[in-house]
Design a protein around this motif. Structure first.
Motif, PDB file in Angstrom:
ATOM      1  N   ASP A 168      -0.926  32.812  61.476  1.00  0.00           N
ATOM      2  CA  ASP A 168      -0.232  31.727  62.165  1.00  0.00           C
ATOM      3  C   ASP A 168      -1.017  30.434  61.974  1.00  0.00           C
ATOM      4  OD1 ASP A 168       1.774  33.397  63.197  1.00  0.00           O
ATOM      5  OD2 ASP A 168       0.533  33.930  64.925  1.00  0.00           O
ATOM      6  N   LEU A 169      -0.284  29.355  61.880  1.00  0.00           N
ATOM      7  CA  LEU A 169      -0.864  28.021  61.799  1.00  0.00           C
ATOM      8  C   LEU A 169      -0.096  27.180  62.810  1.00  0.00           C
ATOM      9  CD1 LEU A 169      -2.980  26.475  60.066  1.00  0.00           C
ATOM     10  CD2 LEU A 169      -1.116  25.787  58.575  1.00  0.00           C
ATOM     11  N   SER A 170      -0.796  26.481  63.658  1.00  0.00           N
ATOM     12  CA  SER A 170      -0.117  25.669  64.666  1.00  0.00           C
ATOM     13  C   SER A 170      -0.869  24.354  64.826  1.00  0.00           C
ATOM     14  CB  SER A 170      -0.055  26.407  66.004  1.00  0.00           C
ATOM     15  OG  SER A 170      -1.366  26.657  66.483  1.00  0.00           O
ATOM     16  N   GLY A 171      -0.274  23.469  65.582  1.00  0.00           N
ATOM     17  CA  GLY A 171      -0.943  22.206  65.812  1.00  0.00           C
ATOM     18  C   GLY A 171      -0.064  21.229  66.542  1.00  0.00           C
ATOM     19  N   PHE A 172      -0.493  19.981  66.504  1.00  0.00           N
ATOM     20  CA  PHE A 172       0.224  18.912  67.177  1.00  0.00           C
ATOM     21  C   PHE A 172       0.211  17.661  66.320  1.00  0.00           C
ATOM     22  CE2 PHE A 172      -1.530  21.651  70.432  1.00  0.00           C
ATOM     23  CZ  PHE A 172      -0.400  21.924  71.199  1.00  0.00           C
ATOM     24  N   MET A 173       1.329  16.962  66.344  1.00  0.00           N
ATOM     25  CA  MET A 173       1.426  15.637  65.744  1.00  0.00           C
ATOM     26  C   MET A 173       1.354  14.650  66.904  1.00  0.00           C
ATOM     27  SD  MET A 173       4.538  14.095  63.485  1.00  0.00           S
ATOM     28  CE  MET A 173       4.312  12.637  62.477  1.00  0.00           C
ATOM     29  N   LEU A 183      -4.270  30.137  48.877  1.00  0.00           N
ATOM     30  CA  LEU A 183      -3.671  30.135  50.207  1.00  0.00           C
ATOM     31  C   LEU A 183      -2.546  29.110  50.224  1.00  0.00           C
ATOM     32  CD1 LEU A 183      -6.849  30.115  52.491  1.00  0.00           C
ATOM     33  CD2 LEU A 183      -5.472  32.085  51.822  1.00  0.00           C
ATOM     34  N   ASP A 184      -1.340  29.558  50.531  1.00  0.00           N
ATOM     35  CA  ASP A 184      -0.217  28.644  50.701  1.00  0.00           C
ATOM     36  C   ASP A 184      -0.033  28.416  52.191  1.00  0.00           C
ATOM     37  OD1 ASP A 184       0.254  28.397  48.030  1.00  0.00           O
ATOM     38  OD2 ASP A 184       1.920  29.797  47.971  1.00  0.00           O
ATOM     39  N   SER A 185       0.097  27.161  52.588  1.00  0.00           N
ATOM     40  CA  SER A 185       0.245  26.847  54.002  1.00  0.00           C
ATOM     41  C   SER A 185       1.398  25.875  54.201  1.00  0.00           C
ATOM     42  CB  SER A 185      -1.052  26.271  54.560  1.00  0.00           C
ATOM     43  OG  SER A 185      -1.444  25.135  53.816  1.00  0.00           O
ATOM     44  N   ALA A 186       1.985  25.933  55.380  1.00  0.00           N
ATOM     45  CA  ALA A 186       3.092  25.044  55.712  1.00  0.00           C
ATOM     46  C   ALA A 186       3.112  24.815  57.218  1.00  0.00           C
ATOM     47  CB  ALA A 186       4.421  25.648  55.255  1.00  0.00           C
ATOM     48  N   LEU A 187       3.508  23.633  57.619  1.00  0.00           N
ATOM     49  CA  LEU A 187       3.689  23.280  59.029  1.00  0.00           C
ATOM     50  C   LEU A 187       4.990  22.502  59.163  1.00  0.00           C
ATOM     51  CD1 LEU A 187       0.175  22.053  60.189  1.00  0.00           C
ATOM     52  CD2 LEU A 187       1.478  23.907  61.221  1.00  0.00           C
ATOM     53  N   LYS A 188       5.686  22.722  60.272  1.00  0.00           N
ATOM     54  CA  LYS A 188       6.899  21.960  60.542  1.00  0.00           C
ATOM     55  C   LYS A 188       6.991  21.698  62.045  1.00  0.00           C
ATOM     56  CE  LYS A 188       9.906  25.942  61.065  1.00  0.00           C
ATOM     57  NZ  LYS A 188      11.134  26.590  60.675  1.00  0.00           N
ATOM     58  N   LEU A 189       7.866  20.788  62.403  1.00  0.00           N
ATOM     59  CA  LEU A 189       8.105  20.519  63.814  1.00  0.00           C
ATOM     60  C   LEU A 189       8.779  21.719  64.455  1.00  0.00           C
ATOM     61  CD1 LEU A 189       9.235  16.829  63.504  1.00  0.00           C
ATOM     62  CD2 LEU A 189       7.125  17.648  64.525  1.00  0.00           C
ATOM     63  N   THR A 239      -6.137  17.251  57.383  1.00  0.00           N
ATOM     64  CA  THR A 239      -6.478  17.889  58.662  1.00  0.00           C
ATOM     65  C   THR A 239      -6.263  19.394  58.572  1.00  0.00           C
ATOM     66  OG1 THR A 239      -5.838  15.885  59.847  1.00  0.00           O
ATOM     67  CG2 THR A 239      -6.022  17.891  61.144  1.00  0.00           C
ATOM     68  N   ALA A 240      -5.140  19.814  57.980  1.00  0.00           N
ATOM     69  CA  ALA A 240      -4.853  21.242  57.840  1.00  0.00           C
ATOM     70  C   ALA A 240      -5.866  21.918  56.922  1.00  0.00           C
ATOM     71  CB  ALA A 240      -3.430  21.442  57.307  1.00  0.00           C
ATOM     72  N   LYS A 241      -6.187  21.290  55.801  1.00  0.00           N
ATOM     73  CA  LYS A 241      -7.160  21.881  54.872  1.00  0.00           C
ATOM     74  C   LYS A 241      -8.528  22.044  55.521  1.00  0.00           C
ATOM     75  CE  LYS A 241      -5.133  20.748  50.409  1.00  0.00           C
ATOM     76  NZ  LYS A 241      -5.304  20.054  49.122  1.00  0.00           N
ATOM     77  N   LYS A 242      -8.927  21.074  56.347  1.00  0.00           N
ATOM     78  CA  LYS A 242     -10.205  21.179  57.061  1.00  0.00           C
ATOM     79  C   LYS A 242     -10.200  22.372  58.004  1.00  0.00           C
ATOM     80  CE  LYS A 242     -11.839  16.575  57.363  1.00  0.00           C
ATOM     81  NZ  LYS A 242     -12.052  15.380  58.110  1.00  0.00           N
ATOM     82  N   ALA A 243      -9.119  22.513  58.771  1.00  0.00           N
ATOM     83  CA  ALA A 243      -9.018  23.620  59.727  1.00  0.00           C
ATOM     84  C   ALA A 243      -9.013  24.965  59.008  1.00  0.00           C
ATOM     85  CB  ALA A 243      -7.756  23.466  60.579  1.00  0.00           C
ATOM     86  N   ILE A 244      -8.278  25.042  57.902  1.00  0.00           N
ATOM     87  CA  ILE A 244      -8.188  26.302  57.153  1.00  0.00           C
ATOM     88  C   ILE A 244      -9.524  26.623  56.491  1.00  0.00           C
ATOM     89  CG2 ILE A 244      -7.067  27.414  55.172  1.00  0.00           C
ATOM     90  CD1 ILE A 244      -4.538  25.708  55.934  1.00  0.00           C
ATOM     91  N   SER A 245     -10.187  25.612  55.945  1.00  0.00           N
ATOM     92  CA  SER A 245     -11.479  25.826  55.277  1.00  0.00           C
ATOM     93  C   SER A 245     -12.545  26.352  56.233  1.00  0.00           C
ATOM     94  CB  SER A 245     -11.976  24.531  54.630  1.00  0.00           C
ATOM     95  OG  SER A 245     -11.117  24.168  53.586  1.00  0.00           O
ATOM     96  N   LYS A 246     -12.444  25.987  57.503  1.00  0.00           N
ATOM     97  CA  LYS A 246     -13.399  26.504  58.490  1.00  0.00           C
ATOM     98  C   LYS A 246     -13.246  28.009  58.687  1.00  0.00           C
ATOM     99  CE  LYS A 246     -13.914  22.336  61.276  1.00  0.00           C
ATOM    100  NZ  LYS A 246     -13.622  21.713  62.576  1.00  0.00           N
ATOM    101  N   ASP A 250       0.144   4.714  65.742  1.00  0.00           N
ATOM    102  CA  ASP A 250      -0.940   5.555  65.233  1.00  0.00           C
ATOM    103  C   ASP A 250      -0.445   6.985  65.177  1.00  0.00           C
ATOM    104  OD1 ASP A 250      -3.195   4.085  64.575  1.00  0.00           O
ATOM    105  OD2 ASP A 250      -3.937   4.022  66.631  1.00  0.00           O
ATOM    106  N   VAL A 251      -0.800   7.690  64.126  1.00  0.00           N
ATOM    107  CA  VAL A 251      -0.427   9.091  63.989  1.00  0.00           C
ATOM    108  C   VAL A 251      -1.655   9.875  63.565  1.00  0.00           C
ATOM    109  CG1 VAL A 251       1.052  10.743  62.767  1.00  0.00           C
ATOM    110  CG2 VAL A 251       1.929   8.471  63.301  1.00  0.00           C
ATOM    111  N   ASN A 252      -1.908  10.981  64.271  1.00  0.00           N
ATOM    112  CA  ASN A 252      -2.941  11.903  63.827  1.00  0.00           C
ATOM    113  C   ASN A 252      -2.510  13.319  64.169  1.00  0.00           C
ATOM    114  OD1 ASN A 252      -4.006  12.654  66.487  1.00  0.00           O
ATOM    115  ND2 ASN A 252      -4.830  10.591  66.528  1.00  0.00           N
ATOM    116  N   PHE A 253      -3.269  14.280  63.687  1.00  0.00           N
ATOM    117  CA  PHE A 253      -2.881  15.679  63.824  1.00  0.00           C
ATOM    118  C   PHE A 253      -4.043  16.522  64.316  1.00  0.00           C
ATOM    119  CE2 PHE A 253      -0.206  13.810  60.593  1.00  0.00           C
ATOM    120  CZ  PHE A 253       1.051  14.293  60.898  1.00  0.00           C
ATOM    121  N   ASN A 254      -3.702  17.595  65.020  1.00  0.00           N
ATOM    122  CA  ASN A 254      -4.629  18.674  65.349  1.00  0.00           C
ATOM    123  C   ASN A 254      -4.014  19.930  64.763  1.00  0.00           C
ATOM    124  OD1 ASN A 254      -4.439  16.817  68.029  1.00  0.00           O
ATOM    125  ND2 ASN A 254      -6.534  17.352  67.535  1.00  0.00           N
ATOM    126  N   VAL A 255      -4.812  20.712  64.043  1.00  0.00           N
ATOM    127  CA  VAL A 255      -4.305  21.932  63.407  1.00  0.00           C
ATOM    128  C   VAL A 255      -5.233  23.086  63.738  1.00  0.00           C
ATOM    129  CG1 VAL A 255      -3.738  23.041  61.205  1.00  0.00           C
ATOM    130  CG2 VAL A 255      -3.225  20.612  61.544  1.00  0.00           C
TER     131      VAL A 255
END
Length: 191
Positions: A93-98, A130-136, A167-174, A69-74
């Motif tokens: 800044d944009l951060s989160g967890f895989m 808005l351009d967004s990016a996340l990496k490990l 998940t990222a779009k939801k967090a950013i939209s908030k 199972d894979v999910n994310f928190n952003v």
């Protein structure tokens, strides 16, 4: 555990169109389209039964399963004031967890990235791009990704990437109203 259907693959292999399957089976085009895009959270057993009979396949051929199972928190962070002073671009800044869960392990990999407010999309609207990016975060996490995720099929990887993007779009939209959000990288781009 991740389960996905292989309906789109089967349609392509057999050169079948959703319209024809809908006409032949009586299953609505809306249902078949959602199935082909793996965008449905639930599918009725009767629908699967009808499709398996129509396609002359077993449920094992219709579905694929991986024991993971894979999910994310952003999370959206603060404005990077140093970057703003240097470039006059609004960057956050944009951060989160895989979160990766297998039968034996639960892994949490940190993600880092950012959001750049490019400005208005056009003069006719007040919508900002808005351009967004996340990496490990580091090399050890990339090694974990390569061990657990990279061996998966392209279809499962696309599902995981879509989960991250949504998940990222939801967090950013908030945090930001009236914006067009793009995601400019793929979590599997390890460079």
């Amino acid at each position: 555990m991740m389960i996905r259907n292989n309906f789109a693959i089967i349609l392509a292999e057999r050169q079948l169109r959703i319209t024809r399957v809908a006409n032949d089976t009586g299953i609505s085009r809306t249902t078949l389209t959602a199935l082909s895009q793996n965008s449905t959270k639930m599918v009725q057993i009767e629908t699967v039964n009808n499709l398996c009979m129509y396609l002359d396949i077993s449920t094992q051929e219709f579905f694929s399963f991986i024991p993971i199972d894979v999910n994310f928190n952003v999370y959206v962070g603060e404005l990077d004031e140093n970057q703003y002073e240097a470039t006059h671009l609004l960057e956050y800044d944009l951060s989160g967890f895989m979160n990766i869960k297998t039968k034996q392990k639960k892994l949490i990999l940190p993600l880092i990235g950012g959001i750049t407010d490019i400005g208005t999309v056009s003069q006719q609207t007040d919508i900002n791009q808005l351009d967004s990016a996340l990496k490990l975060k580091d090399e050890d996490d990339i090694n974990i990704l390569e061990k657990y995720i990279c061996p998966l099929s392209t279809a499962f990887k696309a599902d995981i990437q879509n989960i991250l993007v949504e998940t990222a779009k939801k967090a950013i939209s908030k945090e930001f109203d009236n914006n067009d959000i793009s995601f400019t990288n793929n979590i599997f781009d390890v460079n």
